[in-house]
Motif scaffolding. Sequence first.
Motif, short mmCIF file in Angstrom:
data_model
loop_
_atom_site.label_atom_id
_atom_site.label_comp_id
_atom_site.label_asym_id
_atom_site.label_seq_id
_atom_site.Cartn_x
_atom_site.Cartn_y
_atom_site.Cartn_z
N VAL A 154 -69.88 5.92 94.34
CA VAL A 154 -68.96 4.81 94.50
C VAL A 154 -68.87 4.02 93.21
CG1 VAL A 154 -68.49 2.70 95.81
CG2 VAL A 154 -69.40 4.68 96.97
N GLY A 155 -69.99 3.94 92.51
CA GLY A 155 -70.02 3.20 91.25
C GLY A 155 -69.13 3.82 90.18
N LEU A 156 -68.92 5.14 90.22
CA LEU A 156 -68.01 5.77 89.26
C LEU A 156 -66.55 5.46 89.60
CD1 LEU A 156 -69.52 9.34 88.83
CD2 LEU A 156 -69.37 7.57 87.10
N ALA A 157 -66.22 5.37 90.87
CA ALA A 157 -64.84 5.18 91.29
C ALA A 157 -64.37 3.74 91.13
CB ALA A 157 -64.66 5.62 92.73
N VAL A 158 -65.28 2.79 91.28
CA VAL A 158 -64.93 1.37 91.21
C VAL A 158 -65.43 0.83 89.88
CG1 VAL A 158 -65.22 -0.86 92.33
CG2 VAL A 158 -65.12 1.19 93.71
N GLN A 187 -69.49 -3.17 89.32
CA GLN A 187 -70.69 -2.81 90.08
C GLN A 187 -70.83 -3.62 91.35
OE1 GLN A 187 -73.94 -3.36 87.40
NE2 GLN A 187 -73.60 -1.42 86.34
N VAL A 188 -70.55 -4.90 91.27
CA VAL A 188 -70.70 -5.77 92.44
C VAL A 188 -69.72 -5.34 93.53
CG1 VAL A 188 -70.50 -8.13 93.28
CG2 VAL A 188 -71.55 -7.69 91.07
N ALA A 206 -68.53 -2.35 94.01
CA ALA A 206 -68.99 -1.06 94.55
C ALA A 206 -70.11 -1.27 95.56
CB ALA A 206 -69.45 -0.16 93.42
N ILE A 207 -71.07 -2.09 95.22
CA ILE A 207 -72.19 -2.35 96.12
C ILE A 207 -71.74 -3.11 97.35
CG2 ILE A 207 -74.39 -3.58 96.36
CD1 ILE A 207 -74.86 -2.91 93.36
N ALA A 208 -70.92 -4.14 97.16
CA ALA A 208 -70.44 -4.93 98.29
C ALA A 208 -69.56 -4.08 99.20
CB ALA A 208 -69.66 -6.14 97.78
N GLY A 209 -68.71 -3.26 98.63
CA GLY A 209 -67.86 -2.40 99.45
C GLY A 209 -68.66 -1.41 100.28
N ALA A 210 -69.67 -0.81 99.68
CA ALA A 210 -70.51 0.13 100.41
C ALA A 210 -71.27 -0.56 101.54
CB ALA A 210 -71.49 0.81 99.45
N LEU A 211 -71.79 -1.75 101.26
CA LEU A 211 -72.51 -2.49 102.30
C LEU A 211 -71.59 -2.94 103.42
CD1 LEU A 211 -75.03 -4.61 100.20
CD2 LEU A 211 -75.52 -2.68 101.71
#
Length: 84
Positions: free
Chosen positions: A1-5, A8-9, A11-16
């Motif tokens: 996800v970090g590569l696509a977004v 970083q914040v 990517a992490i927030a979206g995954a959570l």
Amino acid sequence: VGLAVKHQVAAIAGALVWILAAEGIFSGLLPDVARYFPGAAGLALVGINASELLTPSLGAVMLGGYALVALATGAVLMQRRDIT
């Protein structure tokens, strides 16, 4: 996800948000499909609530598939953004 977004914040927030909120909402709307979501596949892998989820081996396959899709998506998007 970090590569696509890019951020970083985000990517992490979206995954959570997906794992903690969206899967719960969609589980109520689509109970037959909910067992194939990434969070449910992770729970199946460790054997939590085994009667309603996938088998541990199928959970591992599903998580591997999600990882490959995320990696491929990130690689394509990163290649398009690359400035060489």
